[in-house]
Design a protein around this motif. Structure first.
Motif, short mmCIF file in Angstrom:
data_model
loop_
_atom_site.label_atom_id
_atom_site.label_comp_id
_atom_site.label_asym_id
_atom_site.label_seq_id
_atom_site.Cartn_x
_atom_site.Cartn_y
_atom_site.Cartn_z
N LEU A 144 -8.67 7.80 3.91
CA LEU A 144 -7.54 7.16 3.25
C LEU A 144 -6.37 8.13 3.15
CD1 LEU A 144 -6.55 4.64 1.61
CD2 LEU A 144 -7.29 5.89 -0.42
N LYS A 145 -5.18 7.68 3.46
CA LYS A 145 -3.99 8.51 3.43
C LYS A 145 -3.05 7.99 2.33
CE LYS A 145 -4.33 9.05 8.44
NZ LYS A 145 -3.63 8.84 9.74
N PRO A 146 -3.01 8.64 1.19
CA PRO A 146 -2.05 8.24 0.16
C PRO A 146 -0.63 8.22 0.72
CG PRO A 146 -3.65 9.71 -0.78
CD PRO A 146 -3.90 9.71 0.71
N GLY A 147 0.11 7.21 0.37
CA GLY A 147 1.46 7.04 0.87
C GLY A 147 1.54 6.16 2.10
N LYS A 148 0.44 5.99 2.80
CA LYS A 148 0.43 5.15 3.99
C LYS A 148 0.23 3.69 3.60
CE LYS A 148 -1.93 4.32 8.40
NZ LYS A 148 -2.94 4.82 9.37
N HIS A 149 0.93 2.80 4.28
CA HIS A 149 0.79 1.37 4.03
C HIS A 149 -0.28 0.78 4.94
CE1 HIS A 149 4.74 0.40 1.77
NE2 HIS A 149 4.36 1.64 1.55
N TYR A 150 -1.25 0.11 4.32
CA TYR A 150 -2.32 -0.55 5.06
C TYR A 150 -2.14 -2.06 4.97
CZ TYR A 150 -4.63 4.00 4.98
OH TYR A 150 -4.92 5.33 5.15
N THR A 151 -2.38 -2.73 6.07
CA THR A 151 -2.24 -4.18 6.09
C THR A 151 -3.23 -4.83 5.12
OG1 THR A 151 -1.51 -4.18 8.39
CG2 THR A 151 -2.36 -6.25 7.52
N GLU A 152 -2.72 -5.63 4.23
CA GLU A 152 -3.54 -6.38 3.28
C GLU A 152 -2.82 -7.69 2.98
OE1 GLU A 152 -6.87 -7.23 0.89
OE2 GLU A 152 -6.49 -5.95 2.61
N GLU A 153 -3.01 -8.64 3.87
CA GLU A 153 -2.31 -9.93 3.78
C GLU A 153 -3.19 -10.92 3.02
OE1 GLU A 153 0.32 -9.57 7.90
OE2 GLU A 153 -1.40 -10.94 7.82
N ALA A 208 -1.45 18.42 4.01
CA ALA A 208 -2.73 17.93 3.51
C ALA A 208 -2.66 17.59 2.03
CB ALA A 208 -3.83 18.96 3.75
N VAL A 209 -1.94 18.37 1.27
CA VAL A 209 -1.80 18.08 -0.14
C VAL A 209 -1.13 16.73 -0.33
CG1 VAL A 209 -0.58 18.74 -2.24
CG2 VAL A 209 -1.79 20.45 -0.93
N GLY A 210 -0.15 16.44 0.51
CA GLY A 210 0.56 15.18 0.38
C GLY A 210 -0.24 14.00 0.85
N LEU A 211 -1.18 14.21 1.78
CA LEU A 211 -1.87 13.08 2.38
C LEU A 211 -3.35 13.00 2.06
CD1 LEU A 211 -0.25 13.03 5.93
CD2 LEU A 211 0.42 11.78 3.89
N LEU A 212 -3.92 14.07 1.56
CA LEU A 212 -5.34 14.07 1.19
C LEU A 212 -6.24 13.63 2.34
CD1 LEU A 212 -5.53 12.55 -2.40
CD2 LEU A 212 -6.33 14.76 -1.70
N LEU A 213 -5.96 14.12 3.54
CA LEU A 213 -6.78 13.59 4.61
C LEU A 213 -7.17 14.58 5.68
CD1 LEU A 213 -5.07 12.21 7.58
CD2 LEU A 213 -3.57 12.45 5.63
#
Length: 277
Positions: free
Chosen positions: A92-101, A30-35
């Motif tokens: 929101l998950k820090p470190g995760k890539h979200y599609t933003e084209e 959880a500390v790593g992902l804040l979620l």
């Protein structure tokens, strides 16, 4: 040279991260992902706010639009970035890539060269209704990616952008601001030939928030729930902001038009390819 007066600016897309309650077992993750949620179904919340684009039309012939994930954007960016289930939006998950084209479309009636300005910055939690830019959080923690490469101004980023036809302007870019030029004119729609409006290639395809924002400032036991703790993060309620501005000049006499409009010396080859001097 002429310059377009149609610009788009995204103002303050605000992402607010609330501290969840987590068990000891989930603590490291959880500390790593804040979620994640566990105790009592608590969930890291995310809310967002944005103002709509503004436009100032000086020439009806010149026009550009920002295309996000395949659709011409008329409102806020990132509105559909996070999936929603039963009316609840995923945290929101820090470190995760979200599609933003993101790419640019010619919405005018003449061919044109385009420039993109991207600003990334953080805002501290509002105090007494007043917002203040956060100096302790680096804009580099707000990451844009293209073809698996982080757009951080390094040589690899410039190569990735160049592969999509975009030129990175070293003279105007900073850690907070990235300035890009499309190396080819974008074609206008044609009623005579039935050609559709031209578009640039993508200048970004993913967005991520660096996991470094998940810095713990306090870990307190939850009363009545042995083995569980409430985690407070240093950067709770901070907001990340992404401003995107797109503008254009006509293809005719482009070298003079770009110098006049944007103060940038460029060279346009006989085949129309633009390069930065």
């Amino acid at each position: 040279g002429e310059r377009n007066g149609y610009h788009m600016k995204m103002k303050k897309i605000r992402k607010i991260l609330a501290a969840p309650i987590v068990t000891v077992a989930a603590f490291a993750l959880a500390v790593g992902l804040l979620l994640f949620s566990s105790v009592g179904g608590a969930r890291a919340a995310l809310t967002f706010f944005s103002e709509t684009y503004t436009s100032d039309i000086e020439m009806s012939e010149i026009g550009v639009g920002l295309v996000e994930n395949g659709a011409l954007t008329t409102g806020a960016l990132l509105a559909d970035m996070l999936p929603e289930t039963d009316g609840v939006r995923e945290a929101l998950k820090p470190g995760k890539h979200y599609t933003e084209e993101l790419k640019v479309r010619n919405t005018g009636s003449i061919d044109q060269y385009v420039r993109v300005n991207i600003h990334k910055y953080w805002m501290e939690p509002a105090a007494d209704g007043k917002e203040k830019k956060a100096q302790e959080l680096a804009p580099e923690l707000i990451q844009l990616w293209l073809n698996g490469t982080k757009l951080d101004g390094a040589d690899a980023a410039k190569t990735a952008l160049a592969g999509n036809g975009w030129l990175f302007d070293d003279t105007a870019s900073t850690p907070e601001r990235m300035v890009l030029y499309y190396s080819r004119p974008i074609q206008a729609a044609s009623e005579e030939t039935g050609a559709a409006a031209g578009e640039s290639s993508l200048f970004t395809d993913h967005l991520a928030i660096d996991g470094a924002v998940a810095k713990v400032t306090e870990k307190m036991p939850v009363e009545g729930k042995p083995g569980s703790f409430r985690i407070t993060y240093v950067y709770n309620d901070y907001e990340f902001c992404l401003d995107v501005k797109v503008d254009a000049v006509q293809e005719h006499n482009a070298e003079d038009a770009i110098l006049s409009a944007w103060g940038r010396k460029v060279t346009v080859a006989e085949d129309g390819t633009l390069s930065l001097d």
